[in-house]
Write an enzyme that holds these catalytic residues in place. Structure first.
Site, short mmCIF file in Angstrom:
data_model
loop_
_atom_site.label_atom_id
_atom_site.label_comp_id
_atom_site.label_asym_id
_atom_site.label_seq_id
_atom_site.Cartn_x
_atom_site.Cartn_y
_atom_site.Cartn_z
N GLU A 1 0.82 -1.21 0.00
CA GLU A 1 0.00 0.00 0.00
C GLU A 1 0.85 1.26 0.00
O GLU A 1 0.42 2.30 -0.49
CB GLU A 1 -0.93 -0.01 1.23
CG GLU A 1 -2.00 1.05 1.19
CD GLU A 1 -3.07 0.82 2.25
OE1 GLU A 1 -3.47 1.80 2.89
OE2 GLU A 1 -3.49 -0.34 2.45
N ASP B 1 -2.49 -2.98 3.24
CA ASP B 1 -2.78 -3.08 4.68
C ASP B 1 -3.87 -4.10 4.95
O ASP B 1 -4.84 -4.21 4.20
CB ASP B 1 -3.19 -1.72 5.24
CG ASP B 1 -2.00 -0.77 5.35
OD1 ASP B 1 -0.86 -1.20 5.04
OD2 ASP B 1 -2.21 0.39 5.74
N TYR C 1 1.11 -2.55 14.01
CA TYR C 1 0.19 -1.79 13.16
C TYR C 1 -0.73 -0.93 14.01
O TYR C 1 -1.44 -1.44 14.89
CB TYR C 1 -0.63 -2.76 12.31
CG TYR C 1 -1.48 -2.10 11.26
CD1 TYR C 1 -0.92 -1.56 10.12
CD2 TYR C 1 -2.87 -2.03 11.40
CE1 TYR C 1 -1.71 -0.97 9.14
CE2 TYR C 1 -3.67 -1.44 10.44
CZ TYR C 1 -3.08 -0.91 9.31
OH TYR C 1 -3.86 -0.32 8.34
#
Length: 602
Positions: free
Chosen positions: A8, A103, A318
């Protein structure tokens, strides 16, 4: 033939490539003998504009509304055309397969699917699902590529949400802007499924503040001294009701005069100990709220700092997560992460105080409590600790301390309440003593320091006291506070409290509120940039334009019921139990309702 890997963001692509190794840098991608690694820079492909369906739709006109495409078209995003051409060229080549490394979540799935379909790609797909950008996590994910069919319903939900937002956003914005201009106003209005009810929360709070009528009362305080010369203070209460408000000033003065310099007795003493568990690990919303309260950072600042800690420094997992739990799989890595934090001087003492084999607090490891990603925790990679900015240090410190604290025992706090009787009047005193700080040690007892102990520990039941002095204080109720980043995010996360219908309330609880951890910050910034809300210090204040929009749009758009209904259906679609076409039919009907409401105001 080679394998394409599409990430991404460029930074994620570089991290993955560094693990695979031996790459040559090309224009917009990296290449070795087996792989072509490229990146998307977010949304390379997006839903087409109205004028892409018909040139006449470029002109805003109520007569052409609603705009409901029979089939949605995609187009390259103008801002990233150069990278789009690179990615498209790669995807149209003869290759073995493509790995979706966007993601891991609904939005990442949407980004990949739009690029894949707009490029006309037909390559077989594998899914790389990452929660951390550390070499070990990347290596493990590459060894365990997922079947894309596992995420089919996630992609359906992502596309349904995207198309529904387009319909409401495009039609609502055009319709109400035209109605706004017909009333002699200038400029345009922006309408959105989450944006508008978020604005409505701020506007409604402002109206509550304006219409607030303060209540006035008096409180009476007395300072007592025991025979051992211990001093404490109590507040008058009305018998067994423990009501401390006196509505009449004369009565308050009479109570004050009656007990002044009198003798009293400790009539009742209650003690109870409370075990306070360590705080939950942090979701993005939790991190944003803590950073706003402690450092004054707004939601976007905190997200950007956390994203830098994740992508650039690889020091946290994350960040765009709504989970506060960890998986069983991650549990096996916790000791290593904790040991790494012990290598940082500021955390060394807290880590050393732990037992040899510390276990996380009960409920921390819970597979059922994890959605797309687990809670935000340190990765154990501290190699770049000295390269952090002061602001990045602040965010990392919140995450690291919360992580360390979860291995500590509960804090034990002794709560004490004393009722002192002077004649027929009674006074209540409350205090607390930290018997065992437990996890609070990690935060250097900051929580305890916030409130000084009000009761000396030597005070005993039935002890006689004298009244040293008394006072009557005039008080009045305060209006509700304006929203801050922290309180607004909290309201969006707990939006179920504003919904009455049981199923919709549960849907919002399941969805963990309105918007997502990743989008709430952007929504707040958008309503500010659109001129609907101002920041005054740390508070949000609506502008006349913002208030006008909320008054103008129909109830369906400004209430949280709409988002609750959508989230309920999108969750079903994600799980494979919902009907995307049925959902879109409802959105079409709502779009017509929105346009009709705007026409009635034109």
């Amino acid at each position: 033939m080679k394998t394409i890997l599409l990430a991404e963001k460029p930074s994620v692509a570089r991290d993955i490539a560094s693990v695979i190794g031996s790459f040559t840098k090309r224009q917009g991608y990296l290449e070795n003998k087996d792989y072509l690694v490229t990146w998307a820079i977010g949304h390379l492909a997006e839903l087409a504009n109205p004028e892409d369906y018909s040139p006449e739709l470029k002109t805003w006109n109520l007569d052409t509304l609603p705009i409901i495409p029979a089939q949605f078209l995609l187009k390259p995003a103008e801002r990233t055309l150069d990278q789009w051409r690179v990615v498209k060229s790669l995807l149209q080549g003869k290759h073995r397969l493509i790995i979706n490394a966007c993601d891991a979540g609904r939005e990442g799935e949407l980004i990949f699917q739009y690029i894949y379909h707009l490029a006309g790609c037909r390559l077989p797909i594998k899914r790389l699902w990452l929660s951390e950008n550390t070499p070990g996590a990347i290596r493990k994910a590459l060894e365990n590529l997922q079947d894309p069919r596992n995420y089919y319903h996630l992609s359906l939900a992502a596309m349904a949400r995207s198309q529904a937002d387009w319909l409401i956003g495009i039609n609502g914005t055009r319709a109400f802007t035209l109605a706004y201009k017909k009333s002699g106003q200038k400029g345009s209005l922006s309408i959105g499924r989450v944006q508008t009810p978020t604005l409505a929360l701020i506007v409604e709070r402002e109206k509550e503040i304006r219409s607030f009528i303060p209540e006035q009362w008096w409180e009476v305080f007395a300072t007592f001294q025991t025979n051992e010369n211990r001093v404490y203070r109590g507040r008058w209460i009305d018998g067994g009701e423990k009501n401390h408000k006196i509505n009449d000033k004369t009565r308050a003065e009479e109570v004050t005069a009656r007990v002044q310099h009198s003798r009293g007795v400790i009539e009742q003493m209650e003690e109870n100990s409370e075990k306070v568990p360590p705080p939950n690990l942090l979701s993005l919303g939790d991190l944003q709220k803590k950073a706003n309260r402690q450092y004054g950072y707004n939601a976007k600042q905190t997200l950007d700092l956390a994203q830098s800690l994740y992508e650039r420094h690889r020091m946290i997992s994350y960040p765009r997560t709504d989970s506060r739990c960890l998986t069983r799989e991650i549990e096996t890595t916790l000791a290593k992460r904790l040991k790494a934090l012990g290598g940082i001087s500021v955390y060394q003492g807290a880590v050393q105080l732990l037992t040899e084999s510390p276990a996380p607090a009960k409920g921390t490891v819970n597979d059922a409590g994890v959605t797309d990603h687990h809670a935000i925790i340190p990765t154990g990679d501290i190699s770049r600790i000295n390269q952090l900015t002061p602001e990045e240090h602040h965010i990392f410190d919140l995450i690291a301390k919360t992580f360390i604290a979860c291995f500590y025992p509960e804090a034990v706090i002794l709560h004490r309440q004393v009722i002192t009787r002077v004649g027929q009047e009674r006074f209540l005193t409350s205090g607390k003593t930290v018997l065992n700080p437990g996890w609070m040690q990690v935060f250097q007892l900051e929580e305890e320091d916030a409130e000084e102990e009000a009761l000396p520990p030597e005070i005993r039941d039935a002890a006689e006291v004298i009244v040293l002095n008394t006072s009557a204080k005039a008080c009045k109720s305060q209006p509700p506070r304006r929203y801050t980043d922290a309180s607004l995010i909290s309201s969006l996360e707990n939006a179920s409290r504003y919904v009455e219908e049981k199923e919709l309330k549960q849907a919002l609880k399941t969805a963990k509120g309105v918007g997502t951890p990743a989008t709430r910050a952007a929504i707040i910034e958008r309503i500010i940039q659109s001129g609907y809300v101002l920041r005054q210090g740390k508070y949000f204040v609506p502008t006349p334009k913002g208030e006008m929009i909320v008054d103008l749009v129909p109830e369906e758009l400004r209430s949280l019921e709409l988002t609750a209904t959508w989230e309920q259906q999108l969750i079903h679609i994600e799980k494979g139990t919902g009907n995307p076409s049925g959902f879109m039919k409802e959105i079409h009907s709502l779009t017509r309702t929105v346009v009709a409401a705007a026409r009635s105001n034109a």
